[in-house]
Design a protein around this motif. Sequence first.
Motif, PDB file in Angstrom:
ATOM      1  N   ASP A 121      46.560  40.790  35.158  1.00 31.19           N
ATOM      2  CA  ASP A 121      46.314  42.192  34.865  1.00 31.19           C
ATOM      3  C   ASP A 121      46.102  42.892  36.209  1.00 31.19           C
ATOM      4  O   ASP A 121      44.965  43.169  36.629  1.00 31.19           O
ATOM      5  CB  ASP A 121      45.091  42.356  33.962  1.00 31.19           C
ATOM      6  N   PHE A 122      47.196  43.164  36.907  1.00 39.66           N
ATOM      7  CA  PHE A 122      47.122  43.625  38.285  1.00 39.66           C
ATOM      8  C   PHE A 122      46.570  45.050  38.406  1.00 39.66           C
ATOM      9  O   PHE A 122      45.984  45.396  39.431  1.00 39.66           O
ATOM     10  CB  PHE A 122      48.501  43.510  38.945  1.00 39.66           C
ATOM     11  N   LYS A 123      46.739  45.856  37.375  1.00 45.76           N
ATOM     12  CA  LYS A 123      46.189  47.215  37.421  1.00 45.76           C
ATOM     13  C   LYS A 123      44.658  47.165  37.440  1.00 45.76           C
ATOM     14  O   LYS A 123      44.011  47.815  38.263  1.00 45.76           O
ATOM     15  CB  LYS A 123      46.679  48.022  36.218  1.00 45.76           C
ATOM     16  N   LYS A 124      44.063  46.386  36.518  1.00 43.35           N
ATOM     17  CA  LYS A 124      42.598  46.261  36.489  1.00 43.35           C
ATOM     18  C   LYS A 124      42.100  45.551  37.745  1.00 43.35           C
ATOM     19  O   LYS A 124      41.020  45.872  38.268  1.00 43.35           O
ATOM     20  CB  LYS A 124      42.167  45.497  35.239  1.00 43.35           C
ATOM     21  N   SER A 125      42.869  44.588  38.217  1.00 41.21           N
ATOM     22  CA  SER A 125      42.498  43.878  39.438  1.00 41.21           C
ATOM     23  C   SER A 125      42.385  44.854  40.602  1.00 41.21           C
ATOM     24  O   SER A 125      41.403  44.852  41.350  1.00 41.21           O
ATOM     25  CB  SER A 125      43.544  42.808  39.752  1.00 41.21           C
ATOM     26  N   TYR A 126      43.381  45.714  40.738  1.00 44.83           N
ATOM     27  CA  TYR A 126      43.363  46.713  41.817  1.00 44.83           C
ATOM     28  C   TYR A 126      42.189  47.671  41.652  1.00 44.83           C
ATOM     29  O   TYR A 126      41.486  47.986  42.625  1.00 44.83           O
ATOM     30  CB  TYR A 126      44.679  47.500  41.825  1.00 44.83           C
TER      31      TYR A 126
END
Length: 424
Positions: free
Chosen positions: A322-327
């Motif tokens: 979940d790269f959006k939440k990670s960022y």
Amino acid sequence: MRKVFKSLIIGIFFVISCAQVQDPLTGKPTLTLLPESEEIAIGKKVVPQAINENDGLYPDREVQEYVKSIGYKLASVTPRKVDYQFYVVNSGEVNAFALPGGPVFIHRGLLLTLDNESELAGVIAHELGHINARHHAKFLEKTYGLNILLNMLAVATSQSQYQQIVMQLAQVSAGLLQLKYSRDQEREADALGVRFTYEAGYDPRGLITTFEKFKKMEKTQAPAWLLTHPLPEERIQNVSQLIATKYPDKLLLKKDSEKFQEIKKRLVLTSDSYKYVENAKDNIKNKNLAVALTNLDKAIKTYPENNVAYTYRAYVYYQLKDFKKSYEDALKAYNIDRMYFMPQLIMGASLTKLGNYQESIRVLENAKNLIDSDPDLYYFLGVSYQSIGDRQNAYNNLATALKLTDGRRGWEQDAQNRLRMLVR
């Protein structure tokens, strides 16, 4: 003939590199391979690595400013006038350490263990003792002196490789962060610590009660401080005797303050949040990411400024793709603590995965100003540069990533394939 010539050049470099300085403790002239300016520069270079390895800076400005005030008060009576800096880091370990040329680090776990201000002053003064006795500089001279000179020779003859210099700096950082002092060095730092606390107006017996705490803890869970600062029973006796003979009791020696107790209460109020983080870290190691996520949610709810909780939650989201939440979580951690490398690395990696290559490059190049020896950073930089068509920067970064990797990162084969494509 070539060997003789090379030896002669190295000898000339050795002589040139030796500088005569005044020993601040004895006042006598002494030779050093590491001038004070270089010692300070190396210490500053290692600061971000020290912060990163200890889970970032503790995010309470009042706690940071309080510890700085104690540190600067003690530094004002030390003979060496260098660039002293004082940091409280998030680590729950009972530890404190110093770096060459001035930086001193106090762990959150140590502050929770101490009972009064004179104990804190004693620990900081002891670390200032190591800096004033140049124990770090002597370690660097003994361990890396010749290598540094050979690097200088390589640079002068245009034979150096960027990766080699980065790797050597990484070795220097690791050596300083794991430095174990000799008994003679500890004895010297103890004597200086007592002197500095007394001259700054603190009760020097705070150092004794701290040592006694550490000895008791040794029987159950030894403080991390003891791993790098051996504490045989004779040290406590020596310090007690030194205080009794050289530093007679006098009026107004400070033992404690309301401010110390107030600061400790602030730390106690956030301790549950950090316990959730430690549970999360254990679950991450065991691949229990859902449980880790639950713990990190609790940590943030308990203490919304907990930068390390946001950092590890960003890491978990990254593992879950979940790269959006990670960022987003890494950005929150970065906005709380801009000296913490790990959130910036996760931000850059997440942006790469999201296809935002220009922003990824901006973030990672900025992170490189903190730590320039992380292989993951170079890998994601290489991928991003390749994705925007910058072949030279892509090649350089991927080659550096492979030079620095321990072989267990998971991207090594992809980096090799990309390099082959770039060469073709």
